[in-house]
Design an enzyme around this catalytic site. Structure first.
Site, short mmCIF file in Angstrom:
data_model
loop_
_atom_site.label_atom_id
_atom_site.label_comp_id
_atom_site.label_asym_id
_atom_site.label_seq_id
_atom_site.Cartn_x
_atom_site.Cartn_y
_atom_site.Cartn_z
N GLU A 1 0.87 -1.19 0.00
CA GLU A 1 0.00 0.00 0.00
C GLU A 1 0.91 1.25 0.00
OE1 GLU A 1 -2.05 0.11 3.74
OE2 GLU A 1 -3.53 1.60 3.09
N LYS B 1 -9.67 2.06 -1.89
CA LYS B 1 -9.88 1.41 -0.58
C LYS B 1 -11.22 1.81 0.03
CE LYS B 1 -7.23 0.75 3.74
NZ LYS B 1 -5.98 1.14 4.44
N VAL C 1 -0.29 -2.73 10.57
CA VAL C 1 0.27 -2.45 11.89
C VAL C 1 -0.28 -3.41 12.94
CG1 VAL C 1 0.84 -0.02 11.47
CG2 VAL C 1 -1.45 -0.61 12.22
N CYS D 1 -5.15 -3.32 2.29
CA CYS D 1 -4.87 -3.43 3.73
C CYS D 1 -6.11 -3.72 4.58
CB CYS D 1 -4.11 -2.20 4.19
SG CYS D 1 -3.14 -2.56 5.68
C1 ACM Z 1 -4.03 -0.16 7.09
O1 ACM Z 1 -5.14 -0.31 6.59
N1 ACM Z 1 -3.06 0.42 6.44
C2 ACM Z 1 -3.74 -0.66 8.44
#
Ligand code: ACM
Length: 262
Positions: A39, A110, A170, A143
């Site tokens: 990402e 996203k 994370v 992510c």
């Molecule tokens: C994330 O969605 N970058 C934790």
């Protein structure tokens, strides 16, 4: 067989050209059909706010970064799925692009923004869909989309053979959960995570590395270390993601009872 892989590394925040050079150098001799990048691999992740994000986003249709990546796709006969900080008019999306010899071949924005991302990115506005890569169906998610099983399920229902998952993780348990996404949907998944850490006004983020390629049924084909810079490519058999049977009488997609679900 199809050769799929990822490049795990630690982007330097704000250094788009340096990060592009790192990626082009890592992939210059690559022998693969598809490589997934993390990402936001050009900008880095921890923006101080909307203004800083705006100064680093690019329109993919006018981006020199995209031009260089497409050149790489042409010389290596490669497709890439890459995270991308996308500017579209007044909006900024945390996007994924499918790039190939023909240019931009697919785009995803996203849907599920994580934590502080909500304060500077716009939430994705495109439906989940798959894109053709030489007869193989590519699904993209970014992510934190991993925590919503609906994302992987929808992509599987649309026919995805491979879930391409650029990430800046994370939390420590995504990689394990992605094995369940591969089990319940009988698809391949490539999670390309980043390493290193970034500090911003609200604290430090430590990224978890351990990128992985997982097979239908949840088998780990390869998983990287937490901190290593690594390109890894594996051969996968797409026929395995097209057989949705768990037993002779159970098909994980055809047996669904959506009339009883929310
Ligand atoms: C994330 O969605 N970058 C934790």
């Amino acid at each position: 067989m199809v050769k799929v892989g990822y490049f795990q590394f630690a982007p330097v925040f704000g250094e788009i050209e340096e990060n592009l050079r790192t990626i082009l150098s890592a992939l210059k001799d690559i022998d693969a059909d598809l490589i997934v990048l993390p990402e936001l691999p050009f900008t880095g992740y921890g923006f101080s706010g909307r203004e800083e994000l705006l100064s680093l986003t690019e329109d993919p249709d006018e981006s020199g970064t995209v031009v260089e990546l497409v050149k790489l796709c042409r010389t290596q006969g490669l497709h890439l799925v890459t995270g991308f900080a996308e500017k579209a008019g007044e909006k900024c999306y945390n996007s994924a692009l499918l790039l190939g010899p023909a240019g931009i071949e697919g785009r995803y924005r996203k849907l599920h923004l994580f934590d502080r991302e909500k304060t500077y990115f716009d939430p994705g506005d495109l439906p989940l869909d798959v894109f053709d890569m030489d007869g193989i169906s590519i699904g993209m998610m970014v992510c934190f989309d991993w925590i919503f099983p609906e994302v992987a399920r929808t992509l599987a229902l649309r026919g995805a053979d491979i879930l391409c998952h650029p990430a800046n993780l994370v939390l420590s348990y995504c990689q394990q959960t992605m094995l369940s996404r591969c089990t319940e949907n009988l698809v391949y998944a490539v999670t390309a995570n980043r390493t290193g850490s970034e500090s911003h006004s609200s604290g430090t983020l430590d990224f978890t590395g351990t990128s992985q390629i997982a097979a239908p049924g949840g088998r780990i084909i390869h998983r990287s270390g937490k901190e290593t810079e690594e390109v890894h490519v594996a051969e996968v058999d797409i026929l395995q993601s097209r057989n949705k049977c768990i037993t002779e009488r159970n098909d994980v997609l055809a047996d669904r009872r959506p009339e009883f679900y929310l």
